[in-house]
Design a protein around this motif. Structure first.
Motif, PDB file in Angstrom:
ATOM      1  N   SER A  93       0.834  -1.204   0.000  1.00  0.00           N
ATOM      2  CA  SER A  93       0.000   0.000   0.000  1.00  0.00           C
ATOM      3  C   SER A  93       0.869   1.255   0.000  1.00  0.00           C
ATOM      4  O   SER A  93       0.359   2.363  -0.131  1.00  0.00           O
ATOM      5  N   LYS A  94       2.176   1.071   0.114  1.00  0.00           N
ATOM      6  CA  LYS A  94       3.100   2.204   0.231  1.00  0.00           C
ATOM      7  C   LYS A  94       3.966   2.391  -1.005  1.00  0.00           C
ATOM      8  O   LYS A  94       4.321   3.514  -1.358  1.00  0.00           O
ATOM      9  N   TYR A  95       4.301   1.272  -1.674  1.00  0.00           N
ATOM     10  CA  TYR A  95       5.235   1.329  -2.798  1.00  0.00           C
ATOM     11  C   TYR A  95       4.558   0.912  -4.108  1.00  0.00           C
ATOM     12  O   TYR A  95       4.824  -0.162  -4.660  1.00  0.00           O
ATOM     13  N   ASN A  96       3.642   1.747  -4.591  1.00  0.00           N
ATOM     14  CA  ASN A  96       3.028   1.605  -5.911  1.00  0.00           C
ATOM     15  C   ASN A  96       2.411   0.231  -6.162  1.00  0.00           C
ATOM     16  O   ASN A  96       2.542  -0.337  -7.251  1.00  0.00           O
ATOM     17  N   ASN A  97       1.770  -0.308  -5.155  1.00  0.00           N
ATOM     18  CA  ASN A  97       1.071  -1.587  -5.294  1.00  0.00           C
ATOM     19  C   ASN A  97       2.017  -2.723  -5.675  1.00  0.00           C
ATOM     20  O   ASN A  97       1.616  -3.705  -6.335  1.00  0.00           O
ATOM     21  N   ALA A  98       3.283  -2.614  -5.275  1.00  0.00           N
ATOM     22  CA  ALA A  98       4.283  -3.630  -5.625  1.00  0.00           C
ATOM     23  C   ALA A  98       3.879  -4.998  -5.080  1.00  0.00           C
ATOM     24  O   ALA A  98       3.406  -5.122  -3.944  1.00  0.00           O
ATOM     25  N   SER A  99       4.091  -6.026  -5.885  1.00  0.00           N
ATOM     26  CA  SER A  99       3.784  -7.391  -5.470  1.00  0.00           C
ATOM     27  C   SER A  99       4.797  -7.868  -4.437  1.00  0.00           C
ATOM     28  O   SER A  99       6.015  -7.725  -4.630  1.00  0.00           O
ATOM     29  N   MET A 100       4.305  -8.448  -3.354  1.00  0.00           N
ATOM     30  CA  MET A 100       5.154  -8.990  -2.288  1.00  0.00           C
ATOM     31  C   MET A 100       4.651 -10.390  -1.949  1.00  0.00           C
ATOM     32  O   MET A 100       3.988 -10.603  -0.933  1.00  0.00           O
ATOM     33  N   PRO A 101       4.957 -11.364  -2.800  1.00  0.00           N
ATOM     34  CA  PRO A 101       4.414 -12.715  -2.598  1.00  0.00           C
ATOM     35  C   PRO A 101       4.845 -13.336  -1.277  1.00  0.00           C
ATOM     36  O   PRO A 101       5.964 -13.131  -0.804  1.00  0.00           O
ATOM     37  N   TYR A 102       3.933 -14.089  -0.683  1.00  0.00           N
ATOM     38  CA  TYR A 102       4.180 -14.853   0.540  1.00  0.00           C
ATOM     39  C   TYR A 102       4.691 -13.959   1.672  1.00  0.00           C
ATOM     40  O   TYR A 102       5.684 -14.243   2.335  1.00  0.00           O
ATOM     41  N   THR A 103       3.975 -12.865   1.877  1.00  0.00           N
ATOM     42  CA  THR A 103       4.328 -11.922   2.936  1.00  0.00           C
ATOM     43  C   THR A 103       4.006 -12.498   4.310  1.00  0.00           C
ATOM     44  O   THR A 103       2.924 -13.043   4.539  1.00  0.00           O
ATOM     45  N   HIS A 114       9.249 -11.667   2.739  1.00  0.00           N
ATOM     46  CA  HIS A 114       8.501 -11.973   1.524  1.00  0.00           C
ATOM     47  C   HIS A 114       9.471 -12.223   0.371  1.00  0.00           C
ATOM     48  O   HIS A 114      10.657 -11.888   0.441  1.00  0.00           O
ATOM     49  N   ALA A 115       8.966 -12.817  -0.705  1.00  0.00           N
ATOM     50  CA  ALA A 115       9.781 -13.036  -1.897  1.00  0.00           C
ATOM     51  C   ALA A 115      10.159 -11.694  -2.496  1.00  0.00           C
ATOM     52  O   ALA A 115       9.339 -10.774  -2.565  1.00  0.00           O
ATOM     53  N   GLY A 116      11.416 -11.576  -2.931  1.00  0.00           N
ATOM     54  CA  GLY A 116      11.870 -10.313  -3.493  1.00  0.00           C
ATOM     55  C   GLY A 116      13.252 -10.430  -4.095  1.00  0.00           C
ATOM     56  O   GLY A 116      13.889 -11.495  -4.046  1.00  0.00           O
ATOM     57  N   GLY A 117      13.741  -9.341  -4.644  1.00  0.00           N
ATOM     58  CA  GLY A 117      15.021  -9.327  -5.327  1.00  0.00           C
ATOM     59  C   GLY A 117      16.192  -9.677  -4.424  1.00  0.00           C
ATOM     60  O   GLY A 117      16.232  -9.277  -3.260  1.00  0.00           O
ATOM     61  N   LEU A 118      17.156 -10.414  -4.976  1.00  0.00           N
ATOM     62  CA  LEU A 118      18.343 -10.836  -4.236  1.00  0.00           C
ATOM     63  C   LEU A 118      19.600 -10.468  -5.033  1.00  0.00           C
ATOM     64  O   LEU A 118      20.240 -11.320  -5.656  1.00  0.00           O
ATOM     65  N   PRO A 119      19.992  -9.196  -5.002  1.00  0.00           N
ATOM     66  CA  PRO A 119      21.151  -8.776  -5.793  1.00  0.00           C
ATOM     67  C   PRO A 119      22.500  -9.089  -5.148  1.00  0.00           C
ATOM     68  O   PRO A 119      23.538  -8.862  -5.763  1.00  0.00           O
ATOM     69  N   GLY A 120      22.470  -9.598  -3.901  1.00  0.00           N
ATOM     70  CA  GLY A 120      23.729  -9.915  -3.236  1.00  0.00           C
ATOM     71  C   GLY A 120      24.146  -8.888  -2.199  1.00  0.00           C
ATOM     72  O   GLY A 120      25.251  -8.962  -1.656  1.00  0.00           O
ATOM     73  N   TYR A 121      23.271  -7.941  -1.906  1.00  0.00           N
ATOM     74  CA  TYR A 121      23.551  -6.899  -0.916  1.00  0.00           C
ATOM     75  C   TYR A 121      22.218  -6.356  -0.391  1.00  0.00           C
ATOM     76  O   TYR A 121      21.164  -6.605  -0.997  1.00  0.00           O
ATOM     77  N   PRO A 122      22.214  -5.608   0.714  1.00  0.00           N
ATOM     78  CA  PRO A 122      20.965  -5.039   1.243  1.00  0.00           C
ATOM     79  C   PRO A 122      20.344  -4.074   0.230  1.00  0.00           C
ATOM     80  O   PRO A 122      20.991  -3.124  -0.210  1.00  0.00           O
ATOM     81  N   SER A 123      19.082  -4.301  -0.153  1.00  0.00           N
ATOM     82  CA  SER A 123      18.481  -3.502  -1.213  1.00  0.00           C
ATOM     83  C   SER A 123      17.029  -3.121  -0.947  1.00  0.00           C
ATOM     84  O   SER A 123      16.441  -2.379  -1.746  1.00  0.00           O
ATOM     85  N   SER A 124      16.439  -3.602   0.149  1.00  0.00           N
ATOM     86  CA  SER A 124      15.007  -3.402   0.363  1.00  0.00           C
ATOM     87  C   SER A 124      14.722  -2.103   1.122  1.00  0.00           C
ATOM     88  O   SER A 124      15.629  -1.376   1.525  1.00  0.00           O
ATOM     89  N   HIS A 125      13.423  -1.843   1.332  1.00  0.00           N
ATOM     90  CA  HIS A 125      12.998  -0.700   2.143  1.00  0.00           C
ATOM     91  C   HIS A 125      12.818  -1.097   3.608  1.00  0.00           C
ATOM     92  O   HIS A 125      12.133  -0.412   4.363  1.00  0.00           O
ATOM     93  N   GLY A 126      13.427  -2.197   4.021  1.00  0.00           N
ATOM     94  CA  GLY A 126      13.348  -2.657   5.406  1.00  0.00           C
ATOM     95  C   GLY A 126      12.877  -4.083   5.553  1.00  0.00           C
ATOM     96  O   GLY A 126      13.113  -4.714   6.591  1.00  0.00           O
TER      97      GLY A 126
END
Length: 310
Positions: A93-103, A114-126
């Motif tokens: 509800s905060k980041y443009n309706n971004a999909s967050m599977p299995y939250t 939740h499922a999300g990007g894994l670039p090899g370093y800290p990259s999320s909003h928390g």
């Protein structure tokens, strides 16, 4: 024209490289062996330093994976949390309706697994990003109330079982008991030997507290210990005693199987017996508690519902 083509070529190569480095859908990003332990309380341990997570069931390691946690300015908070809510098809509800599977929500302020990007370093909003397939498998074995530990220390390589820590009645004293402030949800107990005080928390809300003191039967390393209740064992005298598996603590502490009783007002002992169940979290700390129930600087325990505001 050539420069435009060169720019587009470099951009495309960078895009492909970025995608190839994201291991969200890479099978090598996780291990999963649920048959190693098919029953018992589940505990998830997330390590911010190594960007890895481990999953234990019944005190046995059954899975591990790469993670991506909060980037600079959005750091994932450390602490002992409980899963507050689950949603397999969640959208932000905060980041443009971004999909967050299995939250699997850890705080009402927005921190979750939740499922999300894994670039090899800290990259999320928390949040704690997990491999997609791993997040699906984890979602299937957890429940509201499952313990999740987020720390900067090393992810433990083992969890020790059959620790005996008991709650015993002592002299009557001043106590607070407000069960109607939170009538349902995961239960956690915090005892501070520095303050000689015990807190009972349910679904992130303190529902009871009172003076308590620890009667130790063995010298233990200074620090903070985290346990999850396995259930109760019956002794030869017919009495039932809670047994715990340890999921965090100072080096060398796992060898101590039975080292203390925590003594308190008989009324507080009675209500403890009522609210405790398998999966209850127990944190013992030698440090003093602040108003935020911190066991050490920057590390909150059993405060999942309120932690996001800190």
């Amino acid at each position: 024209m050539k420069s435009s083509r060169l720019f587009l070529g470099v951009f495309a190569a960078a895009t492909v490289l970025g995608i190839s480095q994201d291991k969200q859908y890479d099978p090598s990003s996780f291990t999963w062996n649920p048959k190693l332990s098919e029953s018992g309380p589940v505990v998830v341990s997330v390590n911010l330093k190594s960007q890895k997570a481990a999953v234990y069931r019944g005190g046995v390691l059954i899975g591990s994976c790469l993670v991506s946690t909060g980037r600079q300015g959005y750091e994932t908070p450390t602490g002992v949390f409980h899963i507050l809510e689950k949603d397999a098809d969640h959208h932000s509800s905060k980041y443009n309706n971004a999909s967050m599977p299995y939250t699997e929500r850890l705080t009402w302020g927005g921190v979750a697994l939740h499922a999300g990007g894994l670039p090899g370093y800290p990259s999320s909003h928390g949040c704690v990003h997990l491999p997609f397939e791993f997040s699906k498998k984890l979602f299937e074995i957890t429940s509201v109330g499952t313990t999740v530990i987020v720390s900067n220390g090393d992810v433990p390589h083992e969890v020790s079982n059959q620790h005996r820590i008991e709650f015993a009645a002592a002299n009557q004293s001043e106590m607070e008991w407000r069960p109607h402030d939170s009538e349902d949800g995961p239960v956690a107990v915090l005892y501070s030997s520095a303050d000689k005080e015990l807190l009972v928390v349910r679904n992130g809300v303190m529902i009871g507290k009172g003076p308590a003191h620890e009667k130790a039967f063995a010298k233990k390393p200074h620090g903070t210990y985290t346990y999850v209740c396995d259930g109760w064992n019956q002794d030869k005298d017919g009495q039932y005693h809670p047994h715990w598996h340890q999921v965090a603590g100072p080096q060398g502490s796992h060898e101590l199987k039975a080292f203390s009783h925590i003594q308190m007002d008989p009324r507080l002992k009675h209500v403890m017996d009522v609210v405790m169940k398998p999966g209850t979290t127990l944190v013992l700390t030698d440090d003093s508690l602040s108003n935020a129930t911190r066991s050490q600087p920057g590390f909150l325990v059993m405060h999942g519902g309120l932690l996001a505001e800190n």
